[in-house]
Motif scaffolding. Structure first.
Motif, short mmCIF file in Angstrom:
data_model
loop_
_atom_site.label_atom_id
_atom_site.label_comp_id
_atom_site.label_asym_id
_atom_site.label_seq_id
_atom_site.Cartn_x
_atom_site.Cartn_y
_atom_site.Cartn_z
N ASP A 182 15.39 -5.32 -57.48
CA ASP A 182 15.16 -5.22 -59.06
C ASP A 182 13.79 -5.36 -59.72
N GLY A 183 13.80 -4.26 -60.40
CA GLY A 183 12.26 -4.17 -61.02
C GLY A 183 12.33 -3.21 -61.97
N TYR A 184 10.87 -2.91 -62.68
CA TYR A 184 10.77 -1.96 -63.58
C TYR A 184 9.31 -0.89 -63.16
N LYS A 185 9.65 0.29 -63.51
CA LYS A 185 8.74 1.23 -63.10
C LYS A 185 7.50 1.25 -64.06
N ASP A 186 7.78 0.86 -65.27
CA ASP A 186 6.68 0.80 -66.31
C ASP A 186 6.94 -0.71 -66.53
N THR A 187 5.99 -1.16 -67.63
CA THR A 187 5.47 -2.38 -67.90
C THR A 187 6.87 -2.83 -68.99
N LYS A 222 9.71 -9.88 -53.33
CA LYS A 222 9.03 -8.48 -53.19
C LYS A 222 7.63 -8.55 -54.13
N LEU A 223 6.96 -7.73 -53.81
CA LEU A 223 5.54 -7.60 -54.55
C LEU A 223 5.79 -6.33 -55.61
N GLY A 234 12.39 -10.34 -58.74
CA GLY A 234 12.18 -11.53 -57.76
C GLY A 234 10.94 -11.56 -57.08
N SER A 235 10.17 -12.16 -57.69
CA SER A 235 8.59 -12.18 -57.24
C SER A 235 8.39 -13.43 -56.25
N HIS A 236 7.26 -13.74 -55.47
CA HIS A 236 7.15 -14.67 -54.73
C HIS A 236 7.33 -16.01 -55.33
N GLU A 237 6.67 -16.13 -56.46
CA GLU A 237 6.83 -17.19 -57.33
C GLU A 237 8.32 -17.73 -57.89
N PHE A 238 9.13 -16.53 -58.08
CA PHE A 238 10.49 -16.81 -58.61
C PHE A 238 11.26 -17.51 -57.40
N TYR A 239 11.08 -16.58 -56.03
CA TYR A 239 11.79 -17.41 -55.15
C TYR A 239 11.32 -18.38 -54.45
N MET A 240 10.13 -18.76 -54.48
CA MET A 240 9.79 -20.04 -53.94
C MET A 240 10.17 -21.10 -54.69
N GLY A 241 10.06 -21.02 -56.22
CA GLY A 241 10.75 -22.08 -57.03
C GLY A 241 12.25 -22.16 -57.05
N HIS A 256 5.53 -7.74 -48.11
CA HIS A 256 5.81 -8.05 -49.62
C HIS A 256 4.62 -8.74 -50.26
N PHE A 257 3.48 -8.51 -49.82
CA PHE A 257 2.45 -9.18 -50.53
C PHE A 257 1.24 -8.19 -50.78
N HIS A 258 0.21 -8.60 -51.56
CA HIS A 258 -0.81 -7.55 -51.60
C HIS A 258 -1.48 -7.63 -50.55
N PRO A 259 -2.30 -6.40 -50.12
CA PRO A 259 -2.72 -6.01 -48.97
C PRO A 259 -3.69 -7.08 -48.51
N THR A 260 -4.50 -7.58 -49.53
CA THR A 260 -5.56 -8.34 -48.94
C THR A 260 -5.13 -9.99 -48.85
N GLU A 261 -3.88 -10.16 -49.05
CA GLU A 261 -3.37 -11.52 -48.80
C GLU A 261 -2.88 -11.83 -47.24
N ASN A 262 -3.12 -12.91 -46.81
CA ASN A 262 -3.16 -13.28 -45.42
C ASN A 262 -1.64 -14.34 -45.47
N VAL A 263 -0.60 -13.44 -45.10
CA VAL A 263 0.73 -14.15 -45.09
C VAL A 263 0.64 -15.25 -44.21
N ALA A 264 0.13 -15.30 -43.16
CA ALA A 264 0.33 -16.47 -42.12
C ALA A 264 -0.32 -17.77 -43.07
N ASP A 265 -1.36 -17.58 -43.63
CA ASP A 265 -1.83 -18.66 -44.45
C ASP A 265 -0.88 -19.25 -45.43
N LYS A 266 0.41 -18.72 -45.72
CA LYS A 266 1.35 -19.00 -46.42
C LYS A 266 2.13 -20.29 -45.90
N LEU A 267 2.28 -20.00 -44.61
CA LEU A 267 3.20 -20.80 -43.57
C LEU A 267 3.09 -22.33 -43.92
#
Length: 412
Positions: A182-187, A222-223, A234-241, A256-267
């Motif tokens: 679920d999401g939108y192509k435009d804002t 999803k990002l 269903g963003s990360h913030e939505f599902y984490m909450g 499912h994260f920005h390419p500059t994010e370190n997903v391992a750091d989230k664990l």
């Protein structure tokens, strides 16, 4: 180098290779069925693409039937050391009937359960909220139309029931992971309303309790993706909450994260707030492109975090990539073994010494030890593990993978 020499080399660092091998043998990895057929599934009616799900390439050998897919899986598992799991999507039912998504039942997947029992595998499960006419606009559980939401809510309920039956039959809880496109192509002008609808739908879908010895609920963020570039409901913030409030597992997909994010750091961060974590290990290349995972820094960091933070007992490791440009069975084998190799390297680290240096703020000691460890003979320990498990390595592995790929090349 021989294993005995490698064992001695690690002993010099106070690392017990036998303990590491024993621990690695206990770690199951849930291998994803959709690598074998390019995420097509076995529904008896045509579906449409959607949600950014697309496998590219035309390498010969795609599985066209459940029996072909199971044969490919059996070969792949025979090339992977240890005992593992299979992750099924709901569109992989095995039946001559044509139920719609809101009509599926356990009996439509019974052949998979019988096969898994025969193979000694656990099963995990996923509702399929894409490739369907009611998902063409990339809205499912958050759709403004109540009828469409009800259709997908019923699909999700049935998937939870099916997963619980699988867990009961196989005596190991099935992780039932919810991901929606679920999401939108435009804002959009209103982000709140679709997120409220998504939450209400999830609540309705998960209203009936299930025994956690049979089924575990997970939710996956999803990002962005094709068709939902501007907003993902269903963003990360939505599902984490949501996971924190509702007590579900939280799925972290590396794509499912920005390419500059370190997903391992989230664990370690999310582990303070959720009891269990589901990992989907993938290799994004600029976006959520789901390439076969390599033994690279990202995978190694993920494995190190799992071991260093003592999260292996609270984390379910699954894979999520699909590449149709190469042999599909080789992709499974390469990716799964790379995850295991990363875990082995993490298990062979002298964590006590490293953490002591860090606690003493001795950054020099931490750095020099970390760098010297890279020269240790990990390959010899991995070869020993494979030999004990009766699976091939090196040139023999390459020849076996090629031989099987050639044997299924005639599939059209």
């Amino acid at each position: 180098m021989s294993y005995e020499s490698a064992k001695a080399a690690f002993a010099d660092w106070s690392v017990d290779t036998e303990a590491a091998l024993a621990k690695l043998a206990e770690i199951p990895i849930s291998m994803h069925c959709w690598q074998g057929d390019d995420v097509v599934g076995f529904e008896q009616k045509s579906g449409s693409s959607g949600g950014g799900i697309q496998a590219t390439g035309n390498h010969p050998g795609r599985a066209r039937t459940p029996d072909e897919l199971r044969a490919d899986l059996e070969f792949s598992y025979s090339m992977i050391p240890g005992n593992h799991r299979l992750n099924l999507h709901a569109c992989y039912l095995d039946t001559d009937q044509t139920p719609d998504r809101d009509e599926i039942e356990f009996r439509h997947f019974a052949p998979w359960v019988d096969w898994a029992k025969d193979q000694g595998l656990g099963l995990d499960f996923n509702p399929t909220f894409f490739a369907h006419e009611k998902a063409d606009d990339n809205l499912t559980l958050s759709h403004p139309n109540q009828g469409i939401r009800d259709f997908w809510i019923e699909h999700g309920k049935r998937c939870r029931d099916i997963a619980a039956r699988m867990g009961l039959a196989l005596a190991t809880p099935a992780v039932n992971n919810v991901w929606v496109p679920d999401g939108y192509k435009d804002t959009p002008v209103d982000r709140m309303a679709p997120r409220q609808r998504l939450e209400h739908s999830l609540n309705a879908m998960m209203a009936d309790p299930h025994d956690k010895t049979e089924m575990l609920d997970a939710v996956e963020s999803k990002l962005f993706g094709i068709g939902v570039e501007a907003c993902t409901v269903g963003s990360h913030e939505f599902y984490m909450g949501y996971a924190i409030r509702k007590g579900t597992m939280l799925c972290l997909d590396m794509g499912h994260f920005h390419p500059t994010e370190n997903v391992a750091d989230k664990l370690s961060a999310v582990s303070l707030s959720v009891n269990e974590i589901l990992l989907h290990v993938s290799r994004p290349m600029r976006w959520d492109s789901d390439h076969v995972i390599l033994l690279d820094d990202a995978i190694q960091q993920m494995a190190h975090e799992l071991v260093s933070a003592d999260l292996l007992g609270r984390t379910h490791i699954g894979l999520d990539f699909f590449d149709a440009t190469i042999s599909r069975t080789a992709a499974w084998v390469i990716g799964t073994r790379n995850m295991q190799k990363a875990l082995l390297r993490a298990l062979l680290a002298p964590w006590g010494r490293l953490k002591s240096a860090e606690d003493a703020l001795d950054c020099t000691q931490r750095l020099v030890v970390t760098e010297e460890l890279k020269d240790l003979p990990y390959g010899a320990v991995w070869s020993e593990f494979c030999d004990r498990m009766g699976v091939a390595t090196g040139q023999t592995l390459i020849a076996d993978l090629d031989r099987y790929s050639q044997s299924v090349a005639g599939r059209v």
